[in-house]
Motif scaffolding. Structure first.
Motif, PDB file in Angstrom:
ATOM      1  N   ARG A   1       6.078  13.409   4.865  1.00 41.46           N
ATOM      2  CA  ARG A   1       5.662  12.434   5.874  1.00 41.46           C
ATOM      3  C   ARG A   1       4.135  12.374   5.960  1.00 41.46           C
ATOM      4  O   ARG A   1       3.552  11.287   6.066  1.00 41.46           O
ATOM      5  N   ASP A   2       3.477  13.517   5.893  1.00 40.66           N
ATOM      6  CA  ASP A   2       2.012  13.524   5.933  1.00 40.66           C
ATOM      7  C   ASP A   2       1.415  12.776   4.750  1.00 40.66           C
ATOM      8  O   ASP A   2       0.448  12.025   4.891  1.00 40.66           O
ATOM      9  N   LEU A   3       2.005  13.001   3.559  1.00 40.42           N
ATOM     10  CA  LEU A   3       1.511  12.298   2.374  1.00 40.42           C
ATOM     11  C   LEU A   3       1.717  10.794   2.533  1.00 40.42           C
ATOM     12  O   LEU A   3       0.851   9.985   2.163  1.00 40.42           O
ATOM     13  N   GLY A   4       2.870  10.407   3.108  1.00 46.70           N
ATOM     14  CA  GLY A   4       3.133   8.994   3.362  1.00 46.70           C
ATOM     15  C   GLY A   4       2.139   8.401   4.340  1.00 46.70           C
ATOM     16  O   GLY A   4       1.690   7.258   4.177  1.00 46.70           O
ATOM     17  N   THR A   5       1.767   9.165   5.356  1.00 45.41           N
ATOM     18  CA  THR A   5       0.782   8.696   6.333  1.00 45.41           C
ATOM     19  C   THR A   5      -0.573   8.471   5.671  1.00 45.41           C
ATOM     20  O   THR A   5      -1.268   7.478   5.951  1.00 45.41           O
ATOM     21  N   LEU A   6      -0.967   9.384   4.794  1.00 48.19           N
ATOM     22  CA  LEU A   6      -2.233   9.218   4.071  1.00 48.19           C
ATOM     23  C   LEU A   6      -2.202   7.979   3.185  1.00 48.19           C
ATOM     24  O   LEU A   6      -3.196   7.250   3.083  1.00 48.19           O
ATOM     25  N   LEU A   7      -1.059   7.727   2.549  1.00 49.43           N
ATOM     26  CA  LEU A   7      -0.926   6.540   1.703  1.00 49.43           C
ATOM     27  C   LEU A   7      -1.076   5.267   2.530  1.00 49.43           C
ATOM     28  O   LEU A   7      -1.809   4.340   2.139  1.00 49.43           O
ATOM     29  N   VAL A   8      -0.373   5.188   3.657  1.00 48.27           N
ATOM     30  CA  VAL A   8      -0.460   3.991   4.501  1.00 48.27           C
ATOM     31  C   VAL A   8      -1.898   3.766   4.952  1.00 48.27           C
ATOM     32  O   VAL A   8      -2.394   2.626   4.971  1.00 48.27           O
ATOM     33  N   ALA A   9      -2.597   4.835   5.318  1.00 52.75           N
ATOM     34  CA  ALA A   9      -4.003   4.712   5.727  1.00 52.75           C
ATOM     35  C   ALA A   9      -4.849   4.146   4.589  1.00 52.75           C
ATOM     36  O   ALA A   9      -5.732   3.306   4.818  1.00 52.75           O
ATOM     37  N   ASP A  10      -4.566   4.570   3.367  1.00 53.00           N
ATOM     38  CA  ASP A  10      -5.323   4.058   2.227  1.00 53.00           C
ATOM     39  C   ASP A  10      -4.969   2.603   1.928  1.00 53.00           C
ATOM     40  O   ASP A  10      -5.825   1.826   1.468  1.00 53.00           O
ATOM     41  N   ILE A  11      -3.709   2.201   2.157  1.00 51.42           N
ATOM     42  CA  ILE A  11      -3.346   0.789   1.990  1.00 51.42           C
ATOM     43  C   ILE A  11      -4.126  -0.068   2.992  1.00 51.42           C
ATOM     44  O   ILE A  11      -4.682  -1.117   2.637  1.00 51.42           O
ATOM     45  N   LYS A  12      -4.176   0.378   4.251  1.00 53.22           N
ATOM     46  CA  LYS A  12      -4.923  -0.369   5.265  1.00 53.22           C
ATOM     47  C   LYS A  12      -6.411  -0.401   4.924  1.00 53.22           C
ATOM     48  O   LYS A  12      -7.087  -1.426   5.109  1.00 53.22           O
ATOM     49  N   ARG A  13      -6.920   0.714   4.420  1.00 46.21           N
ATOM     50  CA  ARG A  13      -8.334   0.771   4.044  1.00 46.21           C
ATOM     51  C   ARG A  13      -8.616  -0.190   2.885  1.00 46.21           C
ATOM     52  O   ARG A  13      -9.671  -0.833   2.840  1.00 46.21           O
ATOM     53  N   ALA A  14      -7.670  -0.302   1.946  1.00 46.40           N
ATOM     54  CA  ALA A  14      -7.847  -1.232   0.820  1.00 46.40           C
ATOM     55  C   ALA A  14      -7.860  -2.673   1.304  1.00 46.40           C
ATOM     56  O   ALA A  14      -8.654  -3.498   0.823  1.00 46.40           O
ATOM     57  N   ILE A  15      -6.988  -2.997   2.268  1.00 43.58           N
ATOM     58  CA  ILE A  15      -6.958  -4.358   2.809  1.00 43.58           C
ATOM     59  C   ILE A  15      -8.273  -4.677   3.517  1.00 43.58           C
ATOM     60  O   ILE A  15      -8.822  -5.782   3.382  1.00 43.58           O
ATOM     61  N   GLU A  16      -8.802  -3.713   4.268  1.00 50.04           N
ATOM     62  CA  GLU A  16     -10.100  -3.902   4.923  1.00 50.04           C
ATOM     63  C   GLU A  16     -11.204  -4.123   3.893  1.00 50.04           C
ATOM     64  O   GLU A  16     -12.122  -4.935   4.103  1.00 50.04           O
ATOM     65  N   TYR A  17     -11.108  -3.430   2.774  1.00 50.96           N
ATOM     66  CA  TYR A  17     -12.103  -3.613   1.708  1.00 50.96           C
ATOM     67  C   TYR A  17     -12.062  -5.048   1.193  1.00 50.96           C
ATOM     68  O   TYR A  17     -13.118  -5.681   0.983  1.00 50.96           O
ATOM     69  N   PHE A  18     -10.858  -5.580   0.960  1.00 47.00           N
ATOM     70  CA  PHE A  18     -10.742  -6.943   0.449  1.00 47.00           C
ATOM     71  C   PHE A  18     -11.235  -7.967   1.466  1.00 47.00           C
ATOM     72  O   PHE A  18     -11.749  -9.027   1.083  1.00 47.00           O
ATOM     73  N   GLU A  19     -11.086  -7.669   2.758  1.00 51.50           N
ATOM     74  CA  GLU A  19     -11.605  -8.577   3.779  1.00 51.50           C
ATOM     75  C   GLU A  19     -13.123  -8.671   3.704  1.00 51.50           C
ATOM     76  O   GLU A  19     -13.710  -9.742   3.924  1.00 51.50           O
ATOM     77  N   LYS A  20     -13.772  -7.551   3.383  1.00 51.07           N
ATOM     78  CA  LYS A  20     -15.234  -7.533   3.289  1.00 51.07           C
ATOM     79  C   LYS A  20     -15.730  -7.971   1.915  1.00 51.07           C
ATOM     80  O   LYS A  20     -16.867  -8.438   1.782  1.00 51.07           O
ATOM     81  N   HIS A  21     -14.883  -7.775   0.891  1.00 49.66           N
ATOM     82  CA  HIS A  21     -15.262  -8.116  -0.481  1.00 49.66           C
ATOM     83  C   HIS A  21     -14.145  -8.966  -1.103  1.00 49.66           C
ATOM     84  O   HIS A  21     -13.311  -8.447  -1.846  1.00 49.66           O
ATOM     85  N   PRO A  22     -14.121 -10.256  -0.778  1.00 49.35           N
ATOM     86  CA  PRO A  22     -13.039 -11.122  -1.275  1.00 49.35           C
ATOM     87  C   PRO A  22     -12.956 -11.097  -2.801  1.00 49.35           C
ATOM     88  O   PRO A  22     -13.974 -11.026  -3.507  1.00 49.35           O
ATOM     89  N   VAL A  23     -11.718 -11.146  -3.306  1.00 48.98           N
ATOM     90  CA  VAL A  23     -11.488 -11.125  -4.745  1.00 48.98           C
ATOM     91  C   VAL A  23     -11.756 -12.518  -5.308  1.00 48.98           C
ATOM     92  O   VAL A  23     -11.197 -13.514  -4.828  1.00 48.98           O
ATOM     93  N   GLN A  24     -12.620 -12.601  -6.301  1.00 42.02           N
ATOM     94  CA  GLN A  24     -12.950 -13.897  -6.897  1.00 42.02           C
ATOM     95  C   GLN A  24     -11.836 -14.390  -7.817  1.00 42.02           C
ATOM     96  O   GLN A  24     -11.446 -15.551  -7.777  1.00 42.02           O
ATOM     97  N   ASN A  25     -11.342 -13.490  -8.641  1.00 41.73           N
ATOM     98  CA  ASN A  25     -10.253 -13.834  -9.565  1.00 41.73           C
ATOM     99  C   ASN A  25      -9.175 -12.761  -9.456  1.00 41.73           C
ATOM    100  O   ASN A  25      -9.301 -11.676 -10.030  1.00 41.73           O
ATOM    101  N   SER A  26      -8.124 -13.063  -8.718  1.00 42.95           N
ATOM    102  CA  SER A  26      -7.071 -12.077  -8.496  1.00 42.95           C
ATOM    103  C   SER A  26      -6.390 -11.684  -9.788  1.00 42.95           C
ATOM    104  O   SER A  26      -6.224 -12.511 -10.708  1.00 42.95           O
ATOM    105  N   MET A  27      -5.999 -10.435  -9.863  1.00 42.82           N
ATOM    106  CA  MET A  27      -5.274  -9.946 -11.025  1.00 42.82           C
ATOM    107  C   MET A  27      -3.883 -10.563 -11.075  1.00 42.82           C
ATOM    108  O   MET A  27      -3.283 -10.909 -10.058  1.00 42.82           O
ATOM    109  N   THR A  28      -3.354 -10.673 -12.296  1.00 41.56           N
ATOM    110  CA  THR A  28      -2.002 -11.169 -12.512  1.00 41.56           C
ATOM    111  C   THR A  28      -1.205 -10.092 -13.230  1.00 41.56           C
ATOM    112  O   THR A  28      -1.725  -9.024 -13.567  1.00 41.56           O
TER     113      THR A  28
END
Length: 465
Positions: free
Chosen positions: A429-456
């Motif tokens: 559960r702790d490892l899962g909590t750390l993962l979710v925090a990193d997913i949210k952190r990644a989304i915040e990163y994309f909000e500040k640094h929009p992707v110009q050409n999204s990966m496919t």
């Protein structure tokens, strides 16, 4: 020893390994080396290269076990020299394999559990191919007895792992794979019946589909095939691909009928190194009754010291994984397996709830215990454009060591990317909590640094089964 005497033994001193002459030059990589090396130096070179691999505990793409008890490591050391095929030289290892087969037959409710037939394999893919070959030979025998041709066999499946594509190609069988639909991602009885005819060697439902992690409806499909036989006389056998679910449903969904309680199910394969909790690589194949394995698929070998039965596509292979499988059976029993797997399901459902609360994703499967394996799978919400793709998210998570695959589904949903997490023993559960925090952190990163050409899908790394 006097200081002035030290030079007399200097040539016998061991240098620090990274100060040694051997490691002041690059080791050979593509040509066979001419000279031998100090074992410490050779070991250090190989060990250091392994540091560049990903952390297997953070690999949430793989179904395979990445954590084991210290006793398992010790048993693997003890079994390094044991060849599984040499049953005369290692009779107790062979006996342990036989015990595991009978225990699995009992777990899967075989009516012939005490005298059933089966074997270990290098993994569930080899086991699946053995089950497929048995169906093909049985179909051929029936066709020959009726004076009918055997040149156009076909196999009906839902969306399957690549091993079934290999089986169909290697043995010249038409694979009638049921494509996905927006409102139907699994095999259904109606879709199976549309594809069955006199050339169908068998139907293979999957207990834990690779792409969405859900169980296919084995009992419902069997009942549909019963009706087909009553109406047309067509008797179609079933093999269950229980690579993942075969070590989950008996403990966590015991009332789910998918195994040898269904007479039409003639064989089952599973993977010991997935939710069987054994080290890579061991699989298992068990037939409902000895009569369900055609005699021509059994070889008798007498040049290893005794006349021994051999079933399998491989010959020599290690025995340690089989021994560790037996250790797990003794160590855990039904109670221990249930506790471990229920903890994984709980963590999967927790992560699914957290993913759903983010608001950008639709959870396709949330780790429900009687519906699939301990995992979760999601897609972007329809009409949502957050400025990044699931492939971008997977790539960003790799900067924190996480391997959370994004991939496209098979036909006819190959334009729909999804993302998936496997929750294995060791994903706490702790490892899962750390993962979710990193997913949210990644989304915040994309909000500040929009992707110009999204990966496919073409840009993204492949995911692992």
């Amino acid at each position: 020893m006097s200081l002035h005497e030290k030079d007399t033994i200097r040539e016998n001193l061991d240098d620090d390994v990274y100060a040694s002459i051997d490691l002041t030059v690059s080791m050979p990589k593509y040509q066979f080396p001419q000279e031998e090396q100090d074992p410490r130096c050779a070991f250090s070179v190989v060990r250091d290269e392994l540091m560049l691999d990903g952390n297997s505990r953070q690999n949430l793409a793989t179904f395979c076990q990445t954590w084991a008890e210290p006793e398992v490591h010790e048993l693997m050391d003890l079994c390094m020299d044991k060849n599984m095929v040499d049953k005369d030289e290692y009779p107790q290892t062979a006996e342990i394999e036989a015990r595991c087969v009978h225990m699995l037959a009992d777990l899967w409710n075989s009516p012939a559990g005490a005298n059933t037939i089966g074997c270990s394999t290098t993994g569930s893919s080899e086991a699946a191919m053995l089950g497929g070959m048995a169906m093909k030979r049985h179909w051929e025998a029936q066709r020959k007895a009726a004076g009918k041709p055997i040149d156009k066999p076909n196999l009906v499946t839902g969306p399957v792992q690549v091993c079934w594509h290999k089986f169909a190609r290697y043995w010249d069988i038409e694979l009638r794979e049921i494509p996905m639909d927006k409102d139907r991602m699994l095999m259904t009885p109606d879709e199976v019946l549309k594809r069955c005819d006199e050339n169908t060697i068998g139907v293979v439902p999957t207990l834990g589909v690779t792409f969405t992690c859900q169980y296919e409806p084995v009992k419902e499909v069997a009942e549909a095939l019963d009706r087909l036989q009553a109406e047309s006389g067509l008797d179609v056998r079933m093999h269950v691909d229980g690579a993942s679910g075969g070590f989950l449903a008996p403990f966590c969904a015991p009332d789910l009928e998918w195994d040898f309680r269904i007479p039409r199910v003639k064989s089952i394969n599973t993977s010991g190194h997935k939710f069987g909790l054994s080290p890579l690589g061991v699989g298992w194949i068990v037939w409902r009754d000895p009569a369900d394995l055609p005699e021509e698929l059994i070889f008798w070998v007498n040049y290893l010291g005794g006349n021994m039965r051999d079933i399998g596509l491989n010959f020599s292979r290690p025995g340690g994984q089989v021994v560790c499988q037996y250790y797990n059976f003794l160590r855990l029993g039904k109670e221990g397996y249930r506790k471990i797997h229920e903890a994984c399901y709980d963590t999967a459902q927790y992560i699914a709830e957290q993913i759903d609360e983010i608001g950008l994703f639709d959870v396709i499967y949330n780790g429900q215990m009687d519906a699939g394996i301990p995992a979760l799978c999601w897609k972007m919400k329809d009409g949502t454009d957050p400025g990044f793709s699931l492939y971008d998210l997977a790539d960003r998570l790799r900067t924190r060591g996480w391997q959370v695959p994004a991939y496209s589904l098979p036909a006819h949903l190959d334009d729909l990317p999804v993302q998936r997490i496997l929750v294995r023993h060791g994903v706490s559960r702790d490892l899962g909590t750390l993962l979710v925090a990193d997913i949210k952190r990644a989304i915040e990163y994309f909000e500040k640094h929009p992707v110009q050409n999204s990966m496919t899908a073409k840009d993204a790394s492949g995911f692992h089964h």
